[in-house]
Design an enzyme around this catalytic site. Structure first.
Site, PDB file in Angstrom:
ATOM      1  N   GLU A   1       0.873  -1.174   0.000  1.00 47.09           N
ATOM      2  CA  GLU A   1       0.000   0.000   0.000  1.00 47.09           C
ATOM      3  C   GLU A   1       0.899   1.209   0.000  1.00 47.09           C
ATOM      4  OE1 GLU A   1      -2.774   0.384   3.188  1.00 47.09           O
ATOM      5  OE2 GLU A   1      -3.767  -1.493   2.672  1.00 47.09           O
TER       6      GLU A   1
ATOM      7  N   GLU B   1      -5.830   9.988   9.991  1.00 48.33           N
ATOM      8  CA  GLU B   1      -4.511   9.501  10.406  1.00 48.33           C
ATOM      9  C   GLU B   1      -4.122  10.035  11.783  1.00 48.33           C
ATOM     10  OE1 GLU B   1      -3.703   7.356   8.290  1.00 48.33           O
ATOM     11  OE2 GLU B   1      -4.632   8.159   6.464  1.00 48.33           O
TER      12      GLU B   1
END
Ligand SMILES: Cc1ncc(COP(=O)(O)O)c(C=O)c1O
Lengths: 277, 417
Positions: A51, A62
């Site tokens: 990824e 995040e």
């Protein structure tokens, strides 16, 4: 190719009887050249699927590690074009390892979904995860990815109940990413026992492999998840290695790859030790 | 292979003027192409839950009655409509009225929205309130309603704003709220909103996110607008009572756009009434250091909605710059983006310096210290009054009082206090 690469990888690992080890790194972190070196080293260190984060200024799902990685990458001038260049350079030396882009809507929207999907496919990308583009908003994106033969990989989460699950998995291909904790990346830690029934539920509903991520940091943790899921995603723990190596002025690539190595071993041995018990 | 400057997706459908401007957003939360719900999957069920809860509350006369009662007895509504005659004489154009939102409890329009949302949070059984704030006005209003209902309150505020709005930080603390200084990104309002969303994604079961402006994901832009529309409804009634007719123009400063949409909305279908929003031009539009999303940005996605945004060619959000913490935001509520595109409202700008001048003028001529946010609207009021001309009537939304800003103003005037 594209979708086929993801399907082939999961089929091969299923035959081997083990989970996929999925590694997340931020493109351009700590700089474009080092990031390419890291990505090139990932399969050798035991990554089955890559990824590749593309940086966004405001990554609202995040935690601090990936926020800072995005800021490091942006400060070094990383762009979507740079991410595609990185993917293309990787693909020249590796025809089989699936590469999935992960990030946020606005840079893609700016490029244009259709044009970007075509350019990504040409660069050897296999799928996309767009964190802030839920099914309600993703039809144009899904159309563009379909046209280019890329997988749209959706996130299912602890808040995705049975009523919502069909909405989430519609138009999903390759695999489903199960977010193991309600929260941002890299903060809470995943509990394999709590995750297991959800993996089963998502697998049944989608007929797709289910990879689990958010909050997997240690080899023990990775092994536990590898026993219940079809894939184990580690991101923040790798990105933390970049930060630490920079701080200690150590070899960034070496540090990241040795972490990948130890986690990959744990994932590979997870089910063997289970039968040994 | 260079990316095109703007995507095909961004070439919006040719905007059509609707028959009924108040019929938006649609069921998917869109005002034309703007709005929507671009949030992580973890939040999606919560956003749907909020939408359903808000629809039920909106349709429930008991909810409206409870809100009205608090607005009357706690907030102090209705706020007066006041003819600013010395300012009117000063400019020599149209009559200038002030809608006195600064007289509300806590000193700005922000409390109207907080009152509505806190009652909704209680209906939903939420036990923990989070909010973001820029100037601290929304933070203070949130802390106030949380104190009133005995709910814990965490306010995310950019570290830069904590520094320039210290009196409000102290007020929030006195009211029992915890202020979290946010150091990520540019450490201003946009980062405070990121951090509040990260909190919400982490505390999905008990937490209510009290957004302070008419932006973010559906249903917030609609809900905040509805709660702020009391400003425009009162203005309409008061104007008809005082002047026997509607005003020629309605003017408001625009950060996220809540005080502006609140006063605009009840006039949307009265096409004789010009609607004018004022964005912050910071150090000047040509310097690039401003906070004018419509005048200096282009459509994109941030904080859950598609709207005009300050961003670079690659779609990275760029920092906003304004003397005013409450306008220092790179986006704008989606309904404003749409009103701009369809031409129903127009958006002008005012610089830091122009706003400081207007701040002083309003203090000296009217005996009212306006919030530095509001001073941006005041900075254009002379031009607008002259444009509309003698015999005309304009209303300015005096969204907040300026006590919190005296330190900032003094610093810019080179004075120590
Ligand atoms: C007094 C005042 N006016 C205006 C604003 C700008 O917000 P909005 O555009 O949502 O009204 C603020 C924000 O803090 C404020 O405090």
């Amino acid at each position: 190719m594209t979708k086929a690469r993801i399907d082939a990888r999961f089929a091969a690992l299923k035959a081997e009887g083990r989970a996929a080890f999925v590694t997340y790194v931020m493109a351009g972190d700590p700089d474009a050249a080092t990031a390419l070196e890291i990505v090139r080293g990932l399969p050798g260190a035991g990554a089955d699927i890559i990824e590749l984060g593309f940086p966004f200024s405001d990554p609202l799902a995040e935690g601090p590690p990936i926020q800072r990685a995005a800021q490091r990458a942006l400060a070094k001038g990383m762009t979507l074009q740079g991410v595609l260049d990185l993917a293309r350079a990787f693909r020249e030396g590796d025809a089989d390892t699936p590469v999935i882009l992960m990030g946020y809507t606005n840079p893609l929207l700016t490029w244009g979904y259709e044009a970007f999907a075509r350019d990504a496919a040409a660069a050897g990308i296999d799928g996309m995860i767009v964190v802030d583009c839920p099914p309600e908003e993703a039809e144009p994106l899904a159309d563009a990815l379909d046209a280019a033969g890329l997988s749209l990989i959706r996130l299912a989460t602890p808040t995705t109940d049975d009523a919502r699950l069909p909405v989430v998995i519609r138009r999903t291909s390759g695999f489903v990413y199960y977010v193991s904790v309600a929260g941002v990346t890299g903060v809470k830690s995943a509990d394999a026992a709590a995750v297991a029934p959800h993996v089963e539920r998502v697998r049944k509903a989608s007929g797709l492999p289910v990879a689990v991520g958010f909050g997997i940091k240690t080899p023990e943790n990775a092994a536990a998840i590898a026993r219940v899921a079809d894939g184990v995603v580690v991101g923040s723990a790798l990105v933390d290695e970049v930060a630490e190596a920079l701080e200690l002025n150590e070899d960034v690539t070496g540090r990241v790859l040795s972490k990948v190595n130890s986690l990959a071993k744990a994932v590979r041995l997870a089910r063997r030790s289970l039968t040994a018990v | 292979m260079t990316p095109p400057a703007a995507s095909r997706e961004l070439i919006v459908n040719a905007p059509t003027r609707p028959n009924d401007y108040t019929a938006y957003p649609d069921a998917s939360g869109r005002f034309g192409d703007y709005g929507g719900r671009y949030v992580p999957e973890t939040l999606m069920p919560l956003v749907h839950e909020l939408d359903a809860a808000y629809r039920a509350a909106k349709a429930d006369p008991a909810f409206q009655a409870e809100l009205d009662s608090f607005l009357t007895h706690y907030v102090g509504r209705p706020s007066p409509l006041y003819l600013a005659s010395r300012l009117t004489d000063h400019f020599g154009g149209a009559k200038i009225y002030f809608k006195r939102e600064e007289l509300n409890h806590t000193g700005s329009h922000k409390i109207n929205n907080c009152m509505g949302q806190i009652l909704l949070a209680r209906r939903m059984g939420k036990t923990r309130i989070i909010a973001e704030t820029g100037a601290g006005q929304h933070g203070v209003a949130s802390a106030t309603v949380c104190a009133r209902f005995g709910l814990p309150c965490i306010v995310y505020m950019g570290a830069v704003d904590v520094e320039r709005q210290k009196p409000n930080v102290f007020r929030m603390n006195l009211l029992g709220a915890r202020v979290e200084a946010v150091t990520s990104g540019s450490a201003t309002l946009k980062d405070a909103m990121n951090e509040a969303l990260r909190d919400w994604v982490t505390n999905v079961h008990d937490t209510y996110y009290l957004i302070g402006t008419a932006a973010g994901m559906h249903p917030y832009p609609e809900m905040v607008r509805d709660f702020q529309s009391v400003i425009g409804r009162e203005t309409r009634d008061q104007m008809l009572a005082m002047e026997g007719r509607l005003p020629d123009a309605v003017v408001a400063c625009v950060g996220g756009g809540s005080n502006a949409i609140g006063i605009f909305h009840p006039f949307l279908n009265d096409e004789s009434v010009k609607l004018i929003g004022i964005e912050a031009a910071g150090e000047g539009m040509d310097t690039g250091r401003h906070a004018a999303a419509i005048n200096g940005g282009r459509p994109g996605v941030l904080h859950g909605n598609m709207t005009y945004l300050l961003q670079d060619r690659a779609g990275q959000i760029t920092e906003a710059h304004s003397i005013s913490a409450g306008l220092d935001y790179p986006g704008i509520g989606p309904e404003h983006s749409w009103l701009h595109d369809v031409g129903r409202a127009s958006y002008l700008t005012a610089t830091d310096n122009e706003s400081l001048e207007a701040f002083k003028l309003c203090a000296q001529l009217e005996g009212i210290l306006p919030a530095i946010e509001t001073a941006h609207a005041l900075a254009r009021i002379g031009d607008i009054a002259r444009d509309v001309g003698k015999g005309g009537i304009i209303v300015l939304n005096l969204s907040g009082r300026g006590d919190k800003d005296v330190g900032t103003v003094a610093a810019h005037l080179g004075m120590q206090i």
